[in-house]
Scaffold this active site. Structure first.
Site, mmCIF file in Angstrom:
data_model
loop_
_atom_site.group_PDB
_atom_site.id
_atom_site.type_symbol
_atom_site.label_atom_id
_atom_site.label_comp_id
_atom_site.label_asym_id
_atom_site.label_seq_id
_atom_site.Cartn_x
_atom_site.Cartn_y
_atom_site.Cartn_z
ATOM 1 N N LEU A 135 0.835 -1.102 0.167
ATOM 2 C CA LEU A 135 -0.250 0.072 -0.006
ATOM 3 C C LEU A 135 1.053 1.332 0.011
ATOM 4 C CD1 LEU A 135 -2.570 -0.840 2.699
ATOM 5 C CD2 LEU A 135 -2.976 -0.849 0.296
ATOM 6 N N ASP A 136 0.296 2.190 -0.830
ATOM 7 C CA ASP A 136 1.188 3.662 -0.582
ATOM 8 C C ASP A 136 1.253 3.912 0.744
ATOM 9 O OD1 ASP A 136 1.328 3.579 -3.187
ATOM 10 O OD2 ASP A 136 -0.495 4.563 -3.556
ATOM 11 N N ARG A 137 2.212 4.991 1.080
ATOM 12 C CA ARG A 137 2.501 5.456 2.457
ATOM 13 C C ARG A 137 1.185 6.014 3.334
ATOM 14 N NH1 ARG A 137 7.153 9.133 4.797
ATOM 15 N NH2 ARG A 137 6.288 9.878 6.543
ATOM 16 N N THR A 139 -2.064 5.380 2.222
ATOM 17 C CA THR A 139 -3.312 4.575 2.282
ATOM 18 C C THR A 139 -3.323 3.619 3.317
ATOM 19 O OG1 THR A 139 -3.053 4.618 -0.276
ATOM 20 C CG2 THR A 139 -4.317 2.853 0.711
ATOM 21 N N ARG A 235 -5.583 5.931 -7.775
ATOM 22 C CA ARG A 235 -5.450 7.238 -7.681
ATOM 23 C C ARG A 235 -5.282 7.898 -9.233
ATOM 24 N NH1 ARG A 235 -0.380 7.664 -3.894
ATOM 25 N NH2 ARG A 235 -0.700 9.990 -4.252
#
Length: 307
Positions: A135-137, A139, A235
């Site tokens: 997961l992105d930082r 998220t 996104r």
């Protein structure tokens, strides 16, 4: 850490080599090579054997997976972890916003890897960092962490075969109706190491399914599922369609209704890599996202996502 697996050999695999049998159980070539170098890595009825050894019905094939060296350069840090599930093979963890998954430049001691290493150190276990779905930082939500090479290999193959089902909740800017599938290729944006964009020439295929759930004050709550796992996929896809996520400093700089992109990994379902039991985990939408939609109509369906 040490994990022992025992397999009772049946008539249907009588005469197979140990390697053929273990390959059928999901053992990779890399793992088999490691087992060959491990004392009693592969044995039959208590005696070490080569992978070329033919197995017979009624025998017991035993595999020992031993990991003694932790991941290098990951500093164990004592941090709170939200663990939804843990057994000898995997963990399911809910990641908060602001926490990178992997160490990188400028992020040496504030990552999920540091937190899991600290957790393992307290338990006296060797830790090798193997997050299956990233997961992105900023998220939030659910991640699978494998605890040894066999579960890691099987889960990675399941990811490649789209057998791990991931569902997200996002808040997007604008009024999005209905449901659909976004099938648009994504590539790195020229001149940037971070930003991605839809690129029909250089991009890799990316597929996102979406369904609008509710509308409020110019925003839409959307449920999304992924067929592919490209960087920033949700996104980028939603921005390309004209529905960027509030708080997304990369793709929607003007909307600061929330301090990070309004994206949450709320549901994971998959077969356990070892037991083959069906697993399903749900993490309700976090407070910062609920605050944007705090007076949505509370129907039965919504209560599953935000209660």
């Amino acid at each position: 850490m040490e994990r022992i697996f025992s397999y009772r050999i049946g008539e249907d695999v009588h005469g197979w080599t140990a390697e053929q049998y273990l390959r059928a159980q999901g053992y990779s070539g890399r793992l088999l090579a490691r087992l060959r170098r491990t004392d009693m890595g592969i044995s039959v009825d208590g005696n070490p054997v080569y992978t070329t050894r033919r197995i017979c019905a009624g025998e017991t094939l035993v595999v020992k997976i031993a990991e003694e060296a932790p991941s290098g350069q990951i500093v164990p840090i004592s941090m709170e972890l939200d663990i939804l599930y843990e057994d000898q093979d995997l963990m399911v963890i809910s990641k908060p916003a602001g926490m990178p998954v992997h160490p990188s430049y400028g992020n040496y001691d504030n990552t999920l890897a540091n937190a899991i290493a600290g957790y393992a150190q307290k338990r006296g276990e060797a830790f090798v960092h193997r997050v299956v779905n990233r997961l992105d930082r900023d998220t939030t939500g659910l991640l699978i962490v494998s605890k040894h090479m066999l579960s890691a290999g099987i889960l990675s193959q399941m990811m490649a075969n789209r057998q791990i089902h991931r569902q997200y909740l996002a808040i997007v800017t604008g009024t999005l109706w209905g449901e659909g599938t976004i099938d648009l290729p994504i590539a790195r944006e020229e001149g940037s190491t971070i930003r991605r964009k839809v690129d029909f020439i250089r991009g890799e295929r990316a597929v996102t399914h979406y369904r609008a759930l509710e509308h409020k004050n110019g925003y839409t709550l959307v449920q999304l599922s992924l067929e592919t796992g490209r960087t920033h996929q949700i996104r980028v896809h939603m921005t390309h369609l004209g529905y960027p996520l509030p708080g997304d400093f990369l793709y929607n700089e003007g909307d600061h209704a929330i301090v990070r992109q309004a994206l949450h990994s709320w549901k994971l379902s998959f077969l356990h890599p070892i037991t083959k039991k069906q697993m399903e985990f749900i993490k309700p939408m976090p407070e910062d996202m609920k605050c944007l939609l705090d007076d949505l109509k509370k129907n039965t369906e919504e209560s599953r996502f935000s209660s």
